[in-house]
Design a protein around this motif. Structure first.
Motif, mmCIF file in Angstrom:
data_model
loop_
_atom_site.group_PDB
_atom_site.id
_atom_site.type_symbol
_atom_site.label_atom_id
_atom_site.label_comp_id
_atom_site.label_asym_id
_atom_site.label_seq_id
_atom_site.Cartn_x
_atom_site.Cartn_y
_atom_site.Cartn_z
ATOM 1 N N ALA A 59 -17.078 9.938 4.855
ATOM 2 C CA ALA A 59 -17.692 11.033 4.481
ATOM 3 C C ALA A 59 -18.276 12.700 5.305
ATOM 4 O O ALA A 59 -18.297 13.883 4.699
ATOM 5 N N ASN A 60 -18.199 12.753 6.652
ATOM 6 C CA ASN A 60 -18.308 13.308 7.826
ATOM 7 C C ASN A 60 -16.945 14.235 8.110
ATOM 8 O O ASN A 60 -16.674 14.965 8.359
ATOM 9 N N GLY A 61 -16.175 14.259 7.094
ATOM 10 C CA GLY A 61 -14.854 14.355 7.176
ATOM 11 C C GLY A 61 -13.581 14.772 8.101
ATOM 12 O O GLY A 61 -12.579 14.895 8.387
ATOM 13 N N HIS A 62 -13.859 13.548 9.090
ATOM 14 C CA HIS A 62 -12.995 12.767 9.829
ATOM 15 C C HIS A 62 -11.472 12.382 8.889
ATOM 16 O O HIS A 62 -12.046 10.869 8.345
ATOM 17 N N GLU A 63 -10.484 13.022 9.491
ATOM 18 C CA GLU A 63 -9.403 12.642 8.448
ATOM 19 C C GLU A 63 -8.759 10.975 9.039
ATOM 20 O O GLU A 63 -8.192 10.604 9.812
ATOM 21 N N ALA A 64 -9.023 9.419 8.749
ATOM 22 C CA ALA A 64 -8.925 8.230 9.344
ATOM 23 C C ALA A 64 -7.789 7.626 9.347
ATOM 24 O O ALA A 64 -6.696 7.775 9.862
ATOM 25 N N ILE A 65 -7.132 7.733 7.714
ATOM 26 C CA ILE A 65 -5.777 7.311 7.818
ATOM 27 C C ILE A 65 -5.072 8.683 7.101
ATOM 28 O O ILE A 65 -5.702 9.026 5.727
ATOM 29 N N ARG A 66 -4.049 8.682 7.225
ATOM 30 C CA ARG A 66 -3.408 9.902 6.872
ATOM 31 C C ARG A 66 -1.503 9.356 5.860
ATOM 32 O O ARG A 66 -1.064 9.343 6.895
ATOM 33 N N ASP A 67 -1.702 9.255 4.626
ATOM 34 C CA ASP A 67 -0.382 9.472 4.351
ATOM 35 C C ASP A 67 -0.032 7.913 4.846
ATOM 36 O O ASP A 67 0.867 7.802 5.428
ATOM 37 N N ALA A 76 0.767 -1.096 0.216
ATOM 38 C CA ALA A 76 -0.061 0.329 -0.307
ATOM 39 C C ALA A 76 1.321 1.455 0.187
ATOM 40 O O ALA A 76 1.982 1.016 0.784
ATOM 41 N N GLU A 77 0.378 2.524 -1.361
ATOM 42 C CA GLU A 77 1.535 3.878 -1.016
ATOM 43 C C GLU A 77 0.745 4.849 -0.755
ATOM 44 O O GLU A 77 0.312 4.985 -1.470
ATOM 45 N N HIS A 78 0.921 5.583 -0.028
ATOM 46 C CA HIS A 78 0.614 6.449 0.253
ATOM 47 C C HIS A 78 -0.866 6.780 0.153
ATOM 48 O O HIS A 78 -0.936 7.729 -0.330
ATOM 49 N N ILE A 79 -1.414 6.046 1.227
ATOM 50 C CA ILE A 79 -2.493 5.746 1.916
ATOM 51 C C ILE A 79 -3.827 7.181 2.553
ATOM 52 O O ILE A 79 -3.078 7.351 3.262
ATOM 53 N N ARG A 80 -4.453 7.884 1.922
ATOM 54 C CA ARG A 80 -5.253 8.755 2.586
ATOM 55 C C ARG A 80 -6.359 8.110 2.568
ATOM 56 O O ARG A 80 -7.526 7.872 1.778
ATOM 57 N N PHE A 81 -7.390 8.167 3.693
ATOM 58 C CA PHE A 81 -8.866 8.537 3.598
ATOM 59 C C PHE A 81 -9.501 9.323 4.706
ATOM 60 O O PHE A 81 -8.725 9.124 5.535
ATOM 61 N N SER A 82 -10.911 9.948 4.377
ATOM 62 C CA SER A 82 -11.587 10.292 5.332
ATOM 63 C C SER A 82 -13.001 9.634 5.430
ATOM 64 O O SER A 82 -13.201 10.346 4.062
ATOM 65 N N ALA A 128 3.649 -12.683 16.696
ATOM 66 C CA ALA A 128 3.990 -12.487 15.636
ATOM 67 C C ALA A 128 4.443 -11.393 15.635
ATOM 68 O O ALA A 128 6.103 -11.242 16.882
ATOM 69 N N PRO A 129 5.696 -12.245 14.730
ATOM 70 C CA PRO A 129 7.276 -11.631 14.716
ATOM 71 C C PRO A 129 7.605 -10.326 14.160
ATOM 72 O O PRO A 129 8.375 -9.248 14.354
ATOM 73 N N ARG A 130 6.068 -9.623 13.556
ATOM 74 C CA ARG A 130 6.581 -7.993 12.588
ATOM 75 C C ARG A 130 5.155 -7.418 13.476
ATOM 76 O O ARG A 130 4.006 -8.417 13.569
ATOM 77 N N ALA A 131 5.106 -6.261 13.556
ATOM 78 C CA ALA A 131 3.637 -5.546 14.809
ATOM 79 C C ALA A 131 3.804 -4.622 13.840
ATOM 80 O O ALA A 131 5.022 -4.078 14.003
ATOM 81 N N VAL A 132 2.581 -3.222 13.364
ATOM 82 C CA VAL A 132 2.166 -2.517 13.007
ATOM 83 C C VAL A 132 1.791 -1.821 13.956
ATOM 84 O O VAL A 132 0.734 -2.377 14.506
ATOM 85 N N VAL A 133 2.320 -0.372 14.683
ATOM 86 C CA VAL A 133 1.644 0.479 15.195
ATOM 87 C C VAL A 133 1.029 1.779 14.888
ATOM 88 O O VAL A 133 1.720 2.621 14.446
ATOM 89 N N PHE A 134 -0.534 1.931 14.835
ATOM 90 C CA PHE A 134 -1.311 2.750 14.506
ATOM 91 C C PHE A 134 -1.187 4.390 15.504
ATOM 92 O O PHE A 134 -2.141 3.495 16.595
ATOM 93 N N THR A 135 -1.170 4.984 15.450
ATOM 94 C CA THR A 135 -1.469 5.906 16.159
ATOM 95 C C THR A 135 -2.014 7.276 15.092
ATOM 96 O O THR A 135 -1.391 7.569 14.322
ATOM 97 N N ASP A 136 -3.138 7.574 15.489
ATOM 98 C CA ASP A 136 -3.657 8.829 15.068
ATOM 99 C C ASP A 136 -4.232 8.594 13.301
ATOM 100 O O ASP A 136 -3.237 9.613 12.677
#
Lengths: 275, 570
Positions: free
Chosen positions: B314-322, B306-312, B504-512
């Motif tokens: 409908a209510n404008g909340h930006e859930a995924i930033r790059d 996945a490359e440079h994914i952005r998603f908001s 899991a040998p690997r983990a990805v941490v999401f914040t904000d």
């Protein structure tokens, strides 16, 4: 997700009225505009409700969905009346002023147009009233006000809970539907109508199972906090009657009396300018 | 403190009307005013039934035959009413979402008062007071779905303490909370305990997390009987937890592996206070030096990008930033982070349930954006957290074969694939059963099977082990590991730090809405800044390693996990 019945919190005199007042006014005024076809009266009520709409600070775009829905319904209603009874107005008013001839048995008469004006006015005074009520009444306060006019509080609470869970169930329906689409259950227009209906039933099954579990939890939670213990209960959202509330109810009641007495003055439900 | 007990079970037994065998046998248990006890036990041990007996749902909502005696302040509960009992025992249920009955926070807190016909002015006062006690005064007018998981729990608690109850009963308070919120919840319970001096009963199987703050006793329930009722320091020295299929605190297991004899006078209840003499430290250090590190599995070729994914929304909340992110073939990995950090949204984007506004997604180098939800599902399967949300057929075979059926495959072909899938999932013996006859864990397998029948290369699972005790957790995870060995790439979304450490040998941490870090779980959980930023919880293994003065605490965590795996595989 558009929610048809949505409370829109604002700071306005209409919001400040108690739910019971608004419910009483809604019932009284609907009854008043149902009993009569007096054009002057209906026009008066229409103007009044539009003024109230302005006072409530609810914007038309905020209730767009509901307005469109009723507008379509109103147009449809009028078309059907004309299609089936193009002479309805002539019959009602006992006079015939023809404007022009269309085709077959369809002519346009002043009486018919006047009758349609009355039908439209009925929509115009009723619909804003209902919209005003749902969008300015907090659902819990609505439950409290139903209780105040004598409905059993358990039924009132059921209503309020249903309102509380509608958004949750909509969200759940959406999730289940997507996960089933991923397995090939087609929900879009690509599928034939009958098949689509069958597929919707497929979604309902998990939805019902999860809702039943939810109902069990909620009823336990309620019983553990003494719901149903007494014959009565008090309401956190209850508000005392203020002078404005009493004024609104008195005015609504007077309008109902006016509407009923107009029936006698006009010698029937209709105001007739033609004879 | 020889006061009268608030709750007293004497030779108490209970059998549900719908069941043949009793669920509880010969229970003897006393709870004294102001005590704090933890009731633990594996799933199906009867601990929830025990809780229902205490709060009165048994016998007033769930019917059955009770034997022996259960007294609340000296009065038999069967002679009381549910309302009378709820004046003494306040219950905070597990699912704080579902038990929210008010449309606003204030109403929910006031609910019990409303039902008691408390006058309006007094109600306002008491609600404000209770809200202040649990620390939610500023959200009184909010709707429940606007709150975070931790806030919801605080509101539930406020709605219960408003009645000045003598007993506070918490049914699995840690379920559905992220690690750091869970820690705060335990602290909150402890503070409320001190302030109200009510007896506190916590039902929970995550023992290490509850022991973050002191408890007076731990009661272990297994197979409908109380098998231990001892202070925590004594329970931790025995093998009773392990024998009942419960998870010991990790530092205790590590000490046992190192050959340290744990005794009550070492105060093993908290990793911070446990007394470790030079001998114990030396044993841990020796164990560390002598345990060879496991070989790290080699990474497969890149499978998904996945490359440079952005998603908001409908209510404008930006859930995924790059967000950019790579998955390797045959990998097993975790996505972690607080509620609302974007983990679920991101998985939905991968599965095509939502469409990103920007960015590209490649599967084996091919752009997957033009694919429909169904077409994508043939490559990337998604298993929801609650199996009940996924199962739409009454029979197991039909459920597993649903996608194939809709694809219009020939009957024999469907039967063959369904049989193969059922065998892989260990469900073949149940193939002709109705779904309703299965346990939660088995239903989970059915949902995994129904996804596997489409033969996807990647399977994403949302909280695969939520609400499961250690034994079922291990069963589900070993099953997933087995699938992974057969070549399925696995991505798990989870709050469970143990799961991520162990599997899991690997983990990805999401914040904000962003990826904060992409590393091995052992490295993530031993990095205090990361732990804080992502609302995780430091592992007690790390603290143990530091306290023993080991040169490389991170390596210690990794070696423990590898060693533990080998022990459990035997």
């Amino acid at each position: 997700m558009t929610n048809l019945f949505n409370y829109i919190p604002k700071d306005s005199p209409v919001h400040k009225l108690t739910g019971a007042t608004k419910l009483a006014a809604l019932l009284l005024l609907s009854f008043a505009s149902m009993t009569t076809f007096d054009t002057r009266f209906l026009a008066g009520i229409t103007i009044l409700t539009f003024i109230m709409f302005g006072v409530s600070k609810i914007r038309f775009r905020e209730v767009k969905a509901l307005l469109w829905f009723t507008f379509v319904f109103m147009v449809l209603n009028n078309l059907l009346i004309y299609l089936f009874e193009p002479e309805q107005g002539v019959m009602l008013y006992g006079a015939r002023h023809e404007i022009c001839r269309l085709f077959g048995r369809y002519t346009l008469t002043q009486e018919q147009l006047f009758y349609h004006l009355n039908v439209i006015l009925k929509y115009l005074c009723m619909i804003p009233l209902v919209i005003l009520f749902v969008s300015t009444t907090n659902p819990s306060e609505f439950a409290a006000s139903l209780n105040r006019i004598g409905v059993n509080y358990k039924i009132c609470y059921a209503v309020s809970l249903a309102l509380r869970y509608i958004p949750d169930i909509q969200r759940e329906y959406h999730d289940i539907s997507i996960s089933l689409q991923a397995r090939g259950v087609e929900m879009t227009k690509k599928e034939k109508l009958f098949k689509r209906l069958k597929n919707i039933v497929t979604i309902l099954f998990p939805l019902i199972i999860t809702s039943m579990a939810r109902i069990e939890t909620v009823s336990n939670a309620m019983e553990l906090r003494s719901f149903g213990k007494n014959k009565k209960r008090t309401w956190y959202e209850a508000r005392p009657f203020l002078p404005a509330d009493i004024a609104v109810i008195v005015v609504s009641a007077l309008l109902l009396v006016l509407s009923i007495s107009l029936n006698f003055v006009n010698g029937g439900r209709f105001y007739n300018p033609f004879v | 403190m020889k006061k009268e007990p608030v709750i007293q079970f004497e030779h108490f037994g209970f059998k549900y009307d719908a069941q043949i065998e009793p669920t509880l046998y010969d229970i003897n248990l006393s709870v004294y005013p102001g005590e704090k006890i933890l009731i633990a036990g594996p799933s199906g041990s009867g601990k929830s039934t025990l809780a229902h007996c205490i709060n009165g749902l048994i016998p007033f909502s769930y019917y059955g035959d009770a034997t022996g005696s259960l007294r609340l302040n000296g009065k038999e509960t069967r002679d009381m009413s549910l309302f009378e009992i709820s004046k003494t025992v306040g219950t905070v249920l597990q699912d704080s979402d579902a038990q929210f009955v008010g449309l606003t926070v204030a109403e929910d807190i006031a609910f019990a008062l409303e039902n008691d016909c408390v006058p309006h002015s007094e109600m306002l006062e008491r609600v404000a007071e209770a809200a202040a006690t649990v620390g939610v005064p500023s959200v009184l007018s909010h709707a429940p779905h606007e709150l975070s998981g931790g806030q919801k729990q605080r509101v539930s608690l406020a709605g219960v303490i408003i009645n000045d109850v003598q007993v506070l009963l918490f049914d699995e308070p840690l379920a559905n909370l992220d690690p750091s919120t869970g820690k705060t919840a335990i602290e909150l319970i402890d503070d409320i305990h001190r302030q109200t001096n009510a007896a506190v009963i916590i039902i929970e199987h995550r023992i290490e997390d509850v022991l973050h703050r002191d408890v007076d006793r731990i009661v272990i329930v297994n197979d409908g009987r109380i098998v231990a009722d001892l202070p925590p320091n004594e329970i931790l020295c025995s093998d009773v937890l392990k024998n009942c299929g419960l998870r010991e605190p990790l530092y205790i297991t590590a000490l046992k592996y190192a050959g340290v004899q744990i005794t009550p006078d070492m105060l093993p209840q908290h990793i911070e206070d446990i007394v470790l003499n030079e001998n114990a430290k030396a044993l841990v250090s020796d164990w560390f030096e002598n345990t060879p590190p496991a070989e790290q599995p080699a990474k497969g070729p890149v499978m998904f990008q996945a490359e440079h994914i952005r998603f908001s929304y409908a209510n404008g909340h930006e859930a995924i930033r790059d967000v950019s992110f790579t998955v390797h073939r045959g990998e097993i990995m975790c996505i972690i982070g607080q509620n609302g950090a974007g983990k679920s949204t991101f998985s939905k984007l991968i599965c095509g349930f939502e469409t990103p506004q920007e960015g590209t997604m490649l599967l084996e180098g091919t752009d997957i954006s033009p694919l429909s939800i169904k077409e994508r599902a043939e490559h990337i399967g998604y298993v929801m957290q609650d199996p009940n949300q996924m199962i739409s057929k009454t029979m197991i075979r039909e459920e597993v074969g649903l996608a194939l059926e809709l694809d219009g495959l020939p009957r024999e072909e469907i039967d063959r694939i369904v049989n193969d899938t059922l065998k892989v999932c260990g469900l073949y013996p149940f193939r002709n059963w109705p779904v309703s006859a299965l346990s939660f864990g088995q239903k989970k397998r059915v949902t995994v099977a129904s996804i596997l029948s489409m033969n996807p290369e990647i399977v994403i699972l949302d909280e695969p082990t939520a609400g499961q005790d250690f034994r079922h957790y291990t069963e589900i995870m070993e099953f997933l590991l087995e699938l992974n060995r057969k070549g399925v790439t696995i991505i798990m979304i989870t709050h469970d730090m143990h799961l991520m450490l162990e599997y899991a040998p690997r983990a990805v941490v999401f914040t904000d809405g962003k990826i904060l870090c992409d590393d091995t779980p052992a490295n993530i959980l031993t990095n205090p800044e990361l732990v804080k930023a992502a609302s995780l919880k430091e592992t007690s293994l790390f603290t143990l390693a530091v306290r023993c003065g080991l040169s490389d605490p991170r390596q210690f965590v990794q070696r423990f996990i590898d060693y533990d795996r080998r022990v459990r595989e035997k």
